[in-house]
Design an enzyme around this catalytic site. Structure first.
Site, PDB file in Angstrom:
ATOM      1  N   SER A   1     -13.371 -15.455 -34.399  1.00 31.85           N
ATOM      2  CA  SER A   1     -12.453 -15.640 -35.520  1.00 31.85           C
ATOM      3  C   SER A   1     -11.047 -16.030 -35.048  1.00 31.85           C
ATOM      4  CB  SER A   1     -12.368 -14.336 -36.317  1.00 31.85           C
ATOM      5  OG  SER A   1     -11.489 -14.495 -37.407  1.00 31.85           O
TER       6      SER A   1
ATOM      7  N   ASN B   1      -0.923 -14.445 -28.687  1.00 31.45           N
ATOM      8  CA  ASN B   1      -0.696 -15.030 -30.007  1.00 31.45           C
ATOM      9  C   ASN B   1      -0.181 -13.986 -30.972  1.00 31.45           C
ATOM     10  OD1 ASN B   1      -2.604 -14.508 -32.531  1.00 31.45           O
ATOM     11  ND2 ASN B   1      -3.845 -14.145 -30.672  1.00 31.45           N
TER      12      ASN B   1
ATOM     13  N   GLY C   1      -0.482 -13.916 -37.086  1.00 29.88           N
ATOM     14  CA  GLY C   1      -0.179 -13.162 -38.313  1.00 29.88           C
ATOM     15  C   GLY C   1      -1.124 -13.479 -39.458  1.00 29.88           C
ATOM     16  N   LEU C   2      -2.392 -13.759 -39.110  1.00 22.84           N
ATOM     17  CA  LEU C   2      -3.437 -13.961 -40.122  1.00 22.84           C
ATOM     18  C   LEU C   2      -3.127 -15.088 -41.108  1.00 22.84           C
ATOM     19  CD1 LEU C   2      -4.319 -10.238 -40.988  1.00 22.84           C
ATOM     20  CD2 LEU C   2      -5.507 -11.755 -39.400  1.00 22.84           C
TER      21      LEU C   2
ATOM     22  N   CYS D   1      -5.403  -4.737 -38.174  1.00 21.56           N
ATOM     23  CA  CYS D   1      -4.314  -5.091 -39.086  1.00 21.56           C
ATOM     24  C   CYS D   1      -3.584  -3.805 -39.451  1.00 21.56           C
ATOM     25  CB  CYS D   1      -4.856  -5.681 -40.389  1.00 21.56           C
ATOM     26  SG  CYS D   1      -6.104  -6.929 -40.199  1.00 21.56           S
TER      27      CYS D   1
ATOM     28  N   ASN E   1     -11.235  -7.225 -30.058  1.00 25.77           N
ATOM     29  CA  ASN E   1     -10.133  -8.044 -30.513  1.00 25.77           C
ATOM     30  C   ASN E   1      -9.130  -8.141 -29.348  1.00 25.77           C
ATOM     31  OD1 ASN E   1      -8.254  -9.393 -32.266  1.00 25.77           O
ATOM     32  ND2 ASN E   1      -9.251  -8.371 -33.984  1.00 25.77           N
TER      33      ASN E   1
HETATM   34  C1  LIG Z   1      -4.946 -17.780 -31.708  1.00 26.91           C
HETATM   35  C2  LIG Z   1      -5.853 -16.623 -32.003  1.00 26.91           C
HETATM   36  C3  LIG Z   1      -6.050 -16.234 -33.334  1.00 26.91           C
HETATM   37  C4  LIG Z   1      -6.891 -15.159 -33.639  1.00 26.91           C
HETATM   38  N1  LIG Z   1      -7.086 -14.813 -34.949  1.00 26.91           N
HETATM   39  C5  LIG Z   1      -7.978 -13.822 -35.262  1.00 26.91           C
HETATM   40  C6  LIG Z   1      -8.273 -13.510 -36.606  1.00 26.91           C
HETATM   41  O1  LIG Z   1      -7.764 -14.125 -37.558  1.00 26.91           O
HETATM   42  N2  LIG Z   1      -9.145 -12.506 -36.860  1.00 26.91           N
HETATM   43  C7  LIG Z   1      -9.778 -11.805 -35.851  1.00 26.91           C
HETATM   44  O2  LIG Z   1     -10.586 -10.920 -36.148  1.00 26.91           O
HETATM   45  N3  LIG Z   1      -9.528 -12.108 -34.547  1.00 26.91           N
HETATM   46  C8  LIG Z   1      -8.659 -13.082 -34.231  1.00 26.91           C
HETATM   47  N4  LIG Z   1      -8.425 -13.407 -32.913  1.00 26.91           N
HETATM   48  C9  LIG Z   1      -9.108 -12.636 -31.840  1.00 26.91           C
HETATM   49  C10 LIG Z   1     -10.353 -13.379 -31.327  1.00 26.91           C
HETATM   50  O3  LIG Z   1     -11.318 -13.547 -32.333  1.00 26.91           O
HETATM   51  C11 LIG Z   1     -10.977 -12.629 -30.120  1.00 26.91           C
HETATM   52  O4  LIG Z   1     -11.382 -11.344 -30.537  1.00 26.91           O
HETATM   53  C12 LIG Z   1     -10.008 -12.492 -28.943  1.00 26.91           C
HETATM   54  O5  LIG Z   1      -9.221 -13.649 -28.789  1.00 26.91           O
HETATM   55  C13 LIG Z   1     -10.729 -12.205 -27.601  1.00 26.91           C
HETATM   56  O6  LIG Z   1     -11.605 -13.236 -27.240  1.00 26.91           O
HETATM   57  P1  LIG Z   1     -11.192 -14.455 -26.227  1.00 26.91           P
HETATM   58  O7  LIG Z   1     -10.637 -13.819 -24.991  1.00 26.91           O
HETATM   59  O8  LIG Z   1     -12.469 -15.193 -25.995  1.00 26.91           O
HETATM   60  O9  LIG Z   1     -10.185 -15.261 -26.934  1.00 26.91           O
HETATM   61  C14 LIG Z   1      -7.570 -14.474 -32.586  1.00 26.91           C
HETATM   62  C15 LIG Z   1      -7.380 -14.887 -31.260  1.00 26.91           C
HETATM   63  C16 LIG Z   1      -6.546 -15.942 -30.960  1.00 26.91           C
HETATM   64  C17 LIG Z   1      -6.387 -16.368 -29.504  1.00 26.91           C
END
Ligand SMILES: Cc1cc2nc3c(=O)[nH]c(=O)nc-3n(C[C@H](O)[C@H](O)[C@H](O)COP(=O)(O)O)c2cc1C
Length: 306
Positions: free
Chosen positions: A22, A70, A73-74, A132, A194
């Site tokens: 996500s 990052n 902020g949703l 959140c 997350n």
């Molecule tokens: C730019 C960005 C935006 C994200 N937005 C959300 C989000 O809206 N909702 C959510 O549950 N996780 C969000 N995440 C977390 C990711 O889904 C994931 O859990 C986290 O980045 C760890 O995985 P990765 O190391 O492969 O990025 C976001 C991550 C990034 C980098």
């Protein structure tokens, strides 16, 4: 040799264990020119909230060594526009479609699910983002408090028969406690993790780089941390787990499966190479062939520690 990449997470069956994370894959359509989306196990949408959100002030993203921070902020279009503008494309996909939801109080999450009920036949599962702040309870993150995790899961469980994935924050000392709370509340699947809380500093200006000072740390640096969290969860609960954190290659996926995840999500890697999720699926098949593994599911939880 025929390689069977399919995995079952309770009633959620995936053609292969690779999902997108996500917030790193938009609403999937944005990636359709880079990825054959139907080759993936599934896609997870950006967190959807009750009302549209512009997100946080800039800077919202900064690259740091071995990862990124990052504070988006949703930012999202809100549930009404999501149903109207994003669901028509998602509906055309054959892979699993998972909608991630978020909010500022339990009623927000409930309201989003209520609206999504009208398009539920085209949604395969919900993922609940608990990282959140609960504005009604003093701003403490929902997902840090087992009691709130339980309450939220139970409230949403009563509203849908679709698989409910509860996404856990790693910013706690005992993630197993959170997993148990979600399990008791009626979750079907857990996803972990997350982002970790991080901070980057502009030394010349003596200022934090992100507008919100701290942000979410993700990418290759967090993989060993995330693997340890999945391992801890595996000891604590019986639910299927989706592993997330720093996955860039098929070998990373295999690590998560061995420690007990049944599937994974690819996040930050999509920013480096927008077609990486599909490449990982191809590479997984080759890895299984090379290792003489005909069914990838046989690797789940197969880590030998003695
Ligand atoms: C730019 C960005 C935006 C994200 N937005 C959300 C989000 O809206 N909702 C959510 O549950 N996780 C969000 N995440 C977390 C990711 O889904 C994931 O859990 C986290 O980045 C760890 O995985 P990765 O190391 O492969 O990025 C976001 C991550 C990034 C980098």
């Amino acid at each position: 040799m025929e390689i069977d990449l399919s995995v079952d997470l309770g009633s959620l069956n995936l053609a292969n264990p690779v999902l997108t994370a996500s917030g790193t894959f938009g609403y999937a359509q944005e990636f359709s020119e880079f990825v054959n989306l139907n080759r993936l196990g599934g896609v997870v949408t950006k967190s959807i909230t009750r009302y549209p959100r512009p997100g946080n002030p800039p800077h919202r993203i900064v690259e740091v060594s071995c990862g990124m921070l990052n504070s988006i902020g949703l930012a999202n279009v809100g549930v009404d526009a999501f149903i109207r503008e994003k669901m028509p494309f998602l509906r055309t996909l054959q892979c699993r479609k998972i909608v991630n939801i978020a909010g500022e109080c339990i009623e927000d999450y409930v309201a989003v699910l209520e609206k999504l009920a009208s398009v539920e036949e085209d949604i395969d599962a919900y993922e609940v983002n608990l990282s959140c702040p609960n504005v009604k309870e003093g701003g403490r993150t929902f997902g840090k408090d087992p009691e709130q995790v339980f309450k939220m899961t139970r409230a949403l469980r009563q509203m849908t028969g679709k698989p409910l994935i509860v996404k856990l924050t790693p910013n706690v000392s005992d993630i197993g406690e959170l997993g148990k709370a979600a399990e008791e509340g009626g979750a079907d699947i857990l996803s972990a993790v997350n982002t970790f809380v991080g901070l980057a500093v502009d030394v010349e200006r003596r200022r934090p780089i992100l507008g919100t000072v701290t942000g979410g740390f993700s990418g290759p640096a967090i993989k060993p941390l995330a693997l340890a969290k999945v391992w801890e969860l595996r000891q604590a609960v019986d639910l299927p787990i989706i592993g997330i954190g720093g996955i860039f290659r098929a070998n990373d996926v295999l690590e998560f499966l061995l420690v007990g995840a049944s599937a994974v999500q690819v996040g930050t890697a999509n920013f480096v190479d927008p077609s990486i999720s599909e490449k990982i699926v191809d590479e997984l098949e080759q890895s299984c062939r090379r290792m003489g593994i005909s069914r990838i599911r046989d690797l789940i939880g197969a880590l030998e520690t003695t």
